[in-house]
Motif scaffolding. Structure first.
Motif, short mmCIF file in Angstrom:
data_model
loop_
_atom_site.label_atom_id
_atom_site.label_comp_id
_atom_site.label_asym_id
_atom_site.label_seq_id
_atom_site.Cartn_x
_atom_site.Cartn_y
_atom_site.Cartn_z
N SER A 409 0.85 -1.18 0.00
CA SER A 409 0.00 0.00 0.00
C SER A 409 0.90 1.24 0.00
O SER A 409 1.86 1.29 0.77
CB SER A 409 -0.91 0.02 1.22
N PRO A 410 0.64 2.22 -0.85
CA PRO A 410 -0.44 2.24 -1.83
C PRO A 410 -0.11 1.43 -3.08
O PRO A 410 1.04 1.04 -3.29
CB PRO A 410 -0.56 3.73 -2.17
N ILE A 443 -6.33 -1.31 1.12
CA ILE A 443 -5.14 -0.86 0.41
C ILE A 443 -5.45 0.49 -0.25
O ILE A 443 -6.48 0.64 -0.93
CB ILE A 443 -4.72 -1.89 -0.65
N GLN A 444 -4.57 1.46 -0.06
CA GLN A 444 -4.75 2.76 -0.69
C GLN A 444 -4.52 2.63 -2.19
O GLN A 444 -3.58 1.97 -2.63
CB GLN A 444 -3.78 3.78 -0.09
N THR A 445 -5.35 3.26 -2.97
CA THR A 445 -5.25 3.15 -4.43
C THR A 445 -4.96 4.51 -5.04
O THR A 445 -5.54 5.53 -4.65
CB THR A 445 -6.56 2.61 -5.02
#
Length: 1578
Positions: A409-410, A443-445
């Motif tokens: 992440s990201p 999870i950061q996208t």
């Protein structure tokens, strides 16, 4: 007629076939799932192993597990067709293999029910022995089932191996059959109640004369087992004794191919350990408790001090369990079929296995020392045992343990950019699914995509969205800024894939430690580089179509000579067949290869396999080698037509069991060998006369076919692929449709899916309508039916209403041999004319089975026409059959010369009504948790109830020029807002590329037609609170009045107001009545009146049909002949609506303005205004839009607002609407009004920060909203994306009819910077050296710009070879044509002498046309509009102008020359040519006091062009939109990523410092603690 009677009293009527008159009774059970059913075929997967391999004890591998499908049944006796006797019935939901199933001894004395939609399609082969003396095609010497029940049995099979039809075979074997049964309803009943007894009773037979009997009380093993031992492959090196409890031929064959001498003995034969090296116990029918003799013999072997290896499957497995002291139990409906997911207990790896058993081993009853080895992943039943120390049931799988996922992440996701032919909305769907999957894992996208119209770029989906070109340069800058842990390359089409490969080669990913998630780049390169791909296939013994890769024209010519003509030329690293085509000789090869090298550095020269079948498999594999095939598809068109251009059918309809599993086995082997992780597509060429096949290619990414397969099966491929890319094992994922079974399974289809492409070739002059290896289609539709005819006719109407095979069409034989976009209708004409199937097959190479199905449709159309004028005498069965064959009410009405409403009333009076069926991935074996629905007339009951109220939203239908992803964004936004407000939602749409047809977006998804008939049918079933039409573009508006007349509740603006806006005559009259100016107009009543009007106001005039989208059939007429031609086209498009003729205004400085607004009961609450960069006359979809407008005076803005308010009030608009106006000075004229969302709604919503669709949805549902008024922000341009490179011959000119396929938008600190980024997003490249600028006629002169050390020159230049009089003077100078062909120019600016919007296409080829076409064909950036040229020059001036101003200040000369240089829009001819300007020409500037431009201004213009250097850098505060909220942090620091920014540079610094985020408890929630660097000055 006949009927199937169940023990619970249910009766299912049907049509008898086979041995008509026979009866049967017995147990009805549920069978297995999955595409393909014969365990025997799966056994062949291991046939290639060494003959010396030692047979080891252990569980059967997936390649040799059990029989295909079916349910255990009851006692069966010899039957006479005239004397019914009791026999059993069973179920099967597999997809192929009916000859094998019918002859499988495990189905002894059962009524077999098949649910899949291709029974009988490939006929029955002639029995023939193989090398071991076994039957090649059948599992035993006779049919063992008692009867067969199906939805439909094909009467006209087609396959090279077929010798007779299934019906004929059943008659020969005296087996009765029943078709026309709702097999899905029967499967659901079994699922809910368990196995039931049933009986098949012909009409005329008393029901009481056939009793229900339980088959499990009979000793069926004794009946099917052979009576004396028999030896196969006597010379084998190992001795295997096979205990025949219902042994299949392919099980013997599998052992023989492994080098064993197989002795088959009866079920109760004495077992002597000295006589064999290993014992195999087969599967079989019935209760294992009845085989006590076998159990006793096995117990002795198990107790031996040195036991021999023993291997049992299905029934054999249960017998061994009984022998060791365990117990068995009867299952609810058994595990049957080839698609049973079984998890290996040690490795947790999942295998797709073939099984056929109605009993199971009780795992808790195992004695000490025994453990479960395999467990069914769906129902947790035991599927295998292993002893802890003895050599029983042990198998070495050699697989690694699965993990639980990567910690990354990201994650950076690369989108696909603007929609183009070959790369369209399917990547919005796949990207949105990926983001959704990653968010579930917390999870950061971070997304890069300049396509502002997509759902995935909406606020609230990805954490951050960068509206930037998807190029290595910009992606590198984002990586440097965001420092992602991982990147996904396979969700953005070829654009993302190529970018990712370049980043890898440049070392960017390694430098920043970015991990490629999913398929490794090395695997991607293996599939893209043909030479490497061929080598990798040779390593595993697979064959690719004879092919050679070439890096030059000479290499390509040599390859073609070696392969032999004809050959197929393809571009490597290309999408949609770009640059491909067939070459029949050297000249055609040179032309194709030369053009291909403009798109790629490598071309592929393939041996032509035209006429072969093209088959596709969608394959999923995880990092632990779990691998499944999700969907197989068959192209109706033969090889030679790109799959994107072909009609595609799922599941495949003409493959037999052997071919299906042969290709499936190959697909899995290839994907595992290449190391692909996630989803991929593999394409095969299959010889229609044998089992010979070649691999065409592998796409190691999500593709168009992936979206189709996802919607066809209900299996979310992109979602699963994203999860697998994180390292999550496939067996750990749940089937999101059932929510109770594993995702490690292969879907089963009890319906037929047909995809048909949509072309818009009629919009382009000089574009060939021939279809081939390069894509031209702009969209596709998908239809679902319970048979091929139903789905096929639906799809035809979806693609181009009201097209159908039932309507007459001109017969043109050349269109059969050389396919065009209309070939399918020419085929129908040929069938109606009586041409034979064989002749049509020779001409088209379309499989005979499909041709017979089309003939069914045309034959019934002729039957319907026989009732013309007397529809009241039509038998109900004829109308019922018409609906089952997919005829709409309108088609029936046209055939019988009636009306749609009259046919609808007659149908409803006769109770001929559609039923609603679900797509659930498992053919009804498991309950579905989602409502993915379609309508069919081939069923007897609904799959669900209709109790709760919903709001119905109508989608946009097929993507086409003018209606694309922007309308899907609106529909999705509406659904989401409705759900936020607490409403349950229904979506109606049929586009497989869209996010709106993702089944979890709404509460109920109807994947069906958007027509009056279907929408009304759904409305009457669901009784919703209302229907919203305004979110789907033009298609829903077209049926507004028809629905309104039937008292349908339309939410939002009234249908009468919609009609007042869409009807050109009514709207023009409305504007006149309220005093709003518009161009002079006249309704078309007859040709003479039209000509008189045009003469009166003066040509040019524009022809405007009603109820059309993207300016369809809208044209500018310059003469009476033009008028006649264009009016006939307009009347054809708008048959039932008026056509209006207006004066076309083409004066200079006339600008077009778009207004998007939302109103409530006529009161406007929000307004967004956009202006066109181009002069008026260019369709808004082709124009460069800028919002907020930069060149409109305050006075004009106020006048625009007044007009918007007046029209909104007059129409009483409630919801969205769009106005288009033209402006000159401060004068405004209204062109048209659309009472719906428009293409620019997502653009203005995201640019201006107000979601107009959410606002409109609130207004429509009666919510109170705060007025927004006129919205403003920093200027942002939206640039159209064209696909002219796909459309050979099309002239690159703009006009009143739309030709672009998509759009992009980027942001900048000023309009010029944003415009250049947007241009780069369309594939535009900044020129470094040579630029060609041409003005008007080449007879005058042209301009070449050379940049190098600051030197610039403008020269006269001839276009082609000089004539004889000029030869001496110009013999050393090459022509423009030469340099264009040799790709020496890096940009072409071609400014025609006619105003763009008023284009008049010549019947002859001009030099300007050739220049534009060559620029497109050789991928040279091209600008053709004078205003866009001006804006482009301003970009250069923005980079270089300050230096000129500074230098000018020193020299005492400032703005006059600069001002002249930037007045390109008014005097570009003078700037370049330095001569006089024709003041009568439309482009001529108005007289002005400024002096004529001289050498200084010309030089500044040229230097401005030459000074456009590097692309603008990425600026986070400008380019990034984030979904995060304001967070106040301790210590006085804050991170403020609002709607569009971290605005100050210090925020960027903080963000870089926050790479490692720790969590701090703050109040009642968790907030990130930001470690601020000491050097930060914030």
């Amino acid at each position: 007629m006949a009927r199937l009677v169940l023990q619970d009293g249910s009766v299912l009527p049907g049509r008898p076939f086979g041995a008509v008159g026979a009866a049967a009774a017995g147990e009805v059970g549920e069978c297995g799932r999955g595409p393909g059913c014969r365990g025997a075929a799966r056994e062949r997967e291991g046939a290639g192993r060494s003959g010396k391999e030692r047979i080891r004890p252990g569980p059967v591998p997936p390649s040799s597990r059990g029989p295909p499908w079916g349910l255990s049944g009851a006692r069966g006796r010899d039957r006479c067709p005239h004397h019914p006797v009791p026999i059993p019935a069973v179920f099967q939901t597999g997809m192929v293999g009916y000859p094998e199933a019918l002859t499988d001894p495990s189905y002894k004395a059962q009524i077999l029910v098949l649910t899949y939609p291709l029974v009988g399609n490939y006929g029955v082969p002639r029995d023939e022995p193989d090398a071991f003396g076994l039957s090649r095609w059948f599992e035993s010497s006779k049919i063992h089932v008692a009867a067969l029940v199906v939805g439909e049995c094909s009467e006209t099979p087609s396959h090279w191996s077929a010798s007779q039809s299934l019906d004929q075979w059943l008659k020969e074997q005296n087996i009765p059959g029943l078709e026309g049964v709702d097999t899905r309803a029967l499967t659901k009943k079994i699922r809910e109640k368990g196995t039931l007894l049933g009986k098949l009773v012909p009409d005329g037979t008393p029901e009481g004369s056939v009793a229900f009997e339980d088959p499990n009380t009979e000793h069926l093993v004794r009946e099917v087992s052979l009576k004396a031992p028999r030896v196969f492959n006597a010379g084998g090196s190992l001795r295997v004794t096979a205990l025949d409890c219902g042994l299949k031929n392919n099980q013997i064959r599998c052992l023989c191919r492994r080098g064993a001498a197989v002795t088959v003995v009866p079920w109760d034969h004495p077992l002597d350990p000295a006589a064999f090296d290993g014992l195999f116990i087969s599967n079989g029918p019935g209760d294992p408790q009845l085989c006590q003799e076998t159990v006793s013999s096995l117990r002795q072997l198990l107790d031996a001090p040195q036991p021999k290896p023993i291997f049992g499957i299905c029934l054999g497995h249960q017998l061994l369990a009984l022998a060791l002291g365990a117990s068995t139990y009867k299952m609810k409906y058994g595990n049957r079929g080839h698609n049973q997911p079984c998890v290996h207990e040690d490795s947790r790896r999942c295998f797709i296995t073939a099984q056929n058993h109605g009993f199971a081993v009780q795992a808790g009853s195992l004695p000490p020392g025994w453990l479960p080895l395999f467990t069914n992943a769906n129902d947790a039943s035991n599927e295998g045992l292993v002893h802890q120390s003895k050599p029983f049931f042990r198998w070495a799988w050699g697989c690694g343990a699965g993990g639980t996922g990567l910690c990354v992440s990201p994650v950076l996701i690369l989108g696909s950019g603007g929609l183009s032919i070959g790369q369209a909305g399917e990547f919005d769907y796949s990207g949105s699914q990926a983001i959704k999957a990653l968010k579930e894992e917390n999870i950061q996208t971070v997304l890069i995509n300049p396509n502002i119209a997509t759902v995935q770029t909406s606020k609230g989906l990805a954490d951050k969205v960068y509206f930037l070109p998807i190029t290595p340069e910009y992606v590198t800058q984002v990586i440097r800024n965001e420092r992602p842990d991982g990147v996904l390359l396979t969700f953005g089409g070829q654009t993302a894939l190529n970018c990712g490969v370049e980043l890898t080669k440049a070392g960017v990913l390694e430098r920043y430690r970015v991990r490629v998630l999913g398929t490794p780049v090395a695997s991607i390169e293996m599939t893209e580089d043909r030479k490497v791909f061929v080598e990798k296939m040779e390593e595993i013994g697979e064959h690719v179509a004879p092919s050679e890769a070439a890096a030059s024209l000479e290499q390509a010519q040599a390859a073609a000579e070696r392969l032999g003509y004809p050959v197929l030329v393809r571009s490597a690293y290309a999408l949609g067949g770009l640059g491909s085509g067939f070459a029949n000789n050297r000249e055609e090869l040179v032309a194709l290869v030369s053009q291909a090298f403009t798109h790629t550095s490598q071309v592929l020269v393939d041996k032509s396999l035209k006429g072969w079948k093209e088959i596709e498999y969608e394959v999923v594999r995880d990092a632990y080698n779990n691998c499944i095939t999700v969907c197989n598809m068959e192209n109706l068109d033969p090889l030679g037509i790109h799959t994107g251009e072909s009609i595609v059918v799922a599941p495949s309809q003409t493959l037999n069991d052997t071919e299906y599993f042969m290709l499936r086995r190959t697909a899995i082997k290839v994907v595992q060998h290449l190391g692909i992780v996630g989803e991929c597509n593999i394409q095969f060429a299959l010889n229609p006369e044998s089992e010979q096949y070649y691999i065409i290619e592998v796409n190691a990414r999500l593709s168009r076919s992936s979206a189709l397969a996802s919607k066809a099966t209900g299996y979310p491929l992109a979602y699963v692929a994203a999860k697998l890319a994180l390292g999550i094992p496939l067996p750990l994922l749940r089937n999101s449709v059932t929510n109770s079974t594993t995702a490690s399974f292969e879907p089963s289809l009890d319906y037929c899916v047909v995809k048909i492409p949509r072309w818009d070739l009629s919009k382009f002059v000089r574009v060939s309508t021939k279809i081939g290896s390069s894509m031209k289609s702009v969209g596709e539709v998908m239809a679902i039916g319970r048979n091929f005819e139903e789905a096929f006719q639906k799809a035809l109407r979806m693609r181009c209403p009201p097209a159908s095979l039932g309507h007459p069409h001109p017969l043109a034989w050349q269109e059969l041999e050389t396919p065009t976009d209309k070939r399918i209708f020419v085929l129908a004409a040929a069938l109606r004319a009586g041409y034979c199937i064989e002749r049509l097959y020779e001409l088209t190479k379309i499989d005979r089975w499909f041709l017979h199905k089309m003939k069914n449709i045309t034959d019934h159309a002729v039957l319907l026409e026989s009732y013309r004028g007397q529809q009241g005498t039509m038998p109900p069965a004829v109308l019922q059959r018409a609906k089952q064959l997919g005829f709409s009410d309108k088609q029936v009405a046209l055939a019988v010369l009636s009306t749609e409403l009259a046919v609808r009333k007659m149908r409803r009076d006769l109770k001929i009504l559609p039923v609603v069926k679900q797509i659930d991935t498992v053919a009804a074996e498991w309950p579905a948790q989602t409502n993915y629905l379609y309508l069919t007339y081939n069923g007897s009951e609904h799959d669900l109830a209709f109790h709760e109220p919903h709001v119905m939203v109508i989608g946009s239908g097929v993507y086409r020029i003018g209606s694309s992803v922007e309308f899907d964004w609106c529909a999705v936004g509406c659904i989401q807002e409705l759900r936020k407000m607490g409403f349950k939602t229904i979506m109606v749409n049929y586009n497989p590329e869209t996010v709106s047809t993702d089944y979890d977006m709404c509460d109920r998804l109807y994947f069906d037609e958007i027509s009056f008939e279907v929408v009304m049918d759904i409305y009457e079933l669901e009784n919703p609170e209302g229907v919203i039409l305004s979110m789907g573009g033009q298609l829903p508006n077209n049926i507004a009045m028809a629905l309104h007349r039937q008292q349908c509740r339309i939410l939002g603006t009234s249908p009468e107001a919609i009609d007042s806006a869409e009807n050109r005559f009514k709207f023009s009259r409305l504007l006149d009545s309220i005093g709003i100016s518009q161009p002079l107009w006249k309704e078309l009543s007859n040709m003479e009146v039209a000509k008189h009007f045009c003469c009166k106001v003066g040509y040019p005039c524009v022809v405007r049909p009603s109820y059309v989208l993207s300016g369809a059939a809208m044209n500018v007429a310059y003469s009476d002949s033009d008028l006649e031609k264009f009016l006939s086209n307009a009347v054809a498009v708008s048959k039932e609506q008026p056509v209006v003729i207006s004066k076309f205004i083409q004066e200079a400085k006339v600008r077009e303005i778009d207004v998007d607004a939302v109103a409530c009961d006529g009161v406007v609450v929000a307004i967004a205004i956009s202006e066109h960069v181009e002069n008026a006359g260019v369709h808004s979809g082709d124009a460069t839009l800028v919002t907020p407008p930069q060149d409109i005076t305050p006075k004009t803005l106020e006048r625009i607002k007044a007009i918007v308010h007046a029209i909104g009030q007059e129409l009483q608009v409630t919801g969205p609407f769009n106005l288009q106006l033209i402006a000159k000075d401060d004068q405004l004229k209204v062109i048209e009004c659309n009472v719906r969302v428009s293409r620019s709604f997502p653009f203005v919503s995201k640019t201006l920060g107000v979601d107009l669709v959410a606002l409109a949805s609130q207004v429509i549902m009666g919510e109170d909203v705060e007025p927004v008024g006129l919205m403003t922000a920093s200027p942002c341009p939206q640039v159209p994306q064209f696909s002219f490179s796909r459309l050979a011959g099309a002239d690159v000119v703009l006009g009143v009819e739309m030709t672009s396929t998509g759009e992009v938008a980027c942001f900048g600190e000023n309009r010029c910077e944003a415009y250049l980024k947007a241009m780069l997003s369309t594939g535009f490249k900044i020129p470094k050296k040579n630029i060609l600028l041409t003005i008007g006629s080449y007879k005058v002169r042209g301009v070449r710009l050379l940049r190098g050390r600051g030197s610039l020159s403008a020269v006269d230049w001839h276009f082609e070879e000089a004539d004889s009089s000029e030869a001496g003077a110009r013999e050393s100078q090459r022509s423009i044509l030469d340099y264009l062909a040799e790709n020496h120019f890096e940009m072409v600016i071609n400014l025609s002498m006619r105003n763009s919007g008023g284009r008049r296409l010549s019947s002859f080829v001009t030099k300007g046309y050739r220049t534009r076409r060559l620029a497109v064909d050789y991928s040279v950036p091209l600008i053709i509009d004078i205003k866009c040229t001006k804006l482009f020059v301003e970009v250069g001036w923005g980079a270089w102008g300050p230096r000129v101003r500074a230098k000018g200040a020193e020299q005492g000369c400032r703005s006059p020359a600069v001002g002249q240089a930037l007045r390109v829009g008014a005097s570009v001819q003078g700037l370049v040519l330095g001569g006089t300007v024709d003041r009568h020409h439309p482009l001529a500037p108005a007289p002005a006091p400024a002096p004529a431009p001289g050498p200084a201004s010309r030089l500044l213009f040229l230097q401005a062009l030459g000074q456009i250097g590097a692309a603008p850098p990425m600026k986070m505060h400008v380019d990034c939109m984030t979904s995060q909220k304001l967070i106040r942090l301790p210590g006085g620091c804050s991170v403020a990523p609002g709607h569009s920014t971290e605005r100050a540079q210090c925020w960027e610094h903080i963000w870089r410092c926050c790479r490692d985020v720790s969590m701090l408890h703050w109040g009642d929630g968790l907030v990130p603690r930001v470690p601020v660097a000491s050097s930060c000055q914030c």
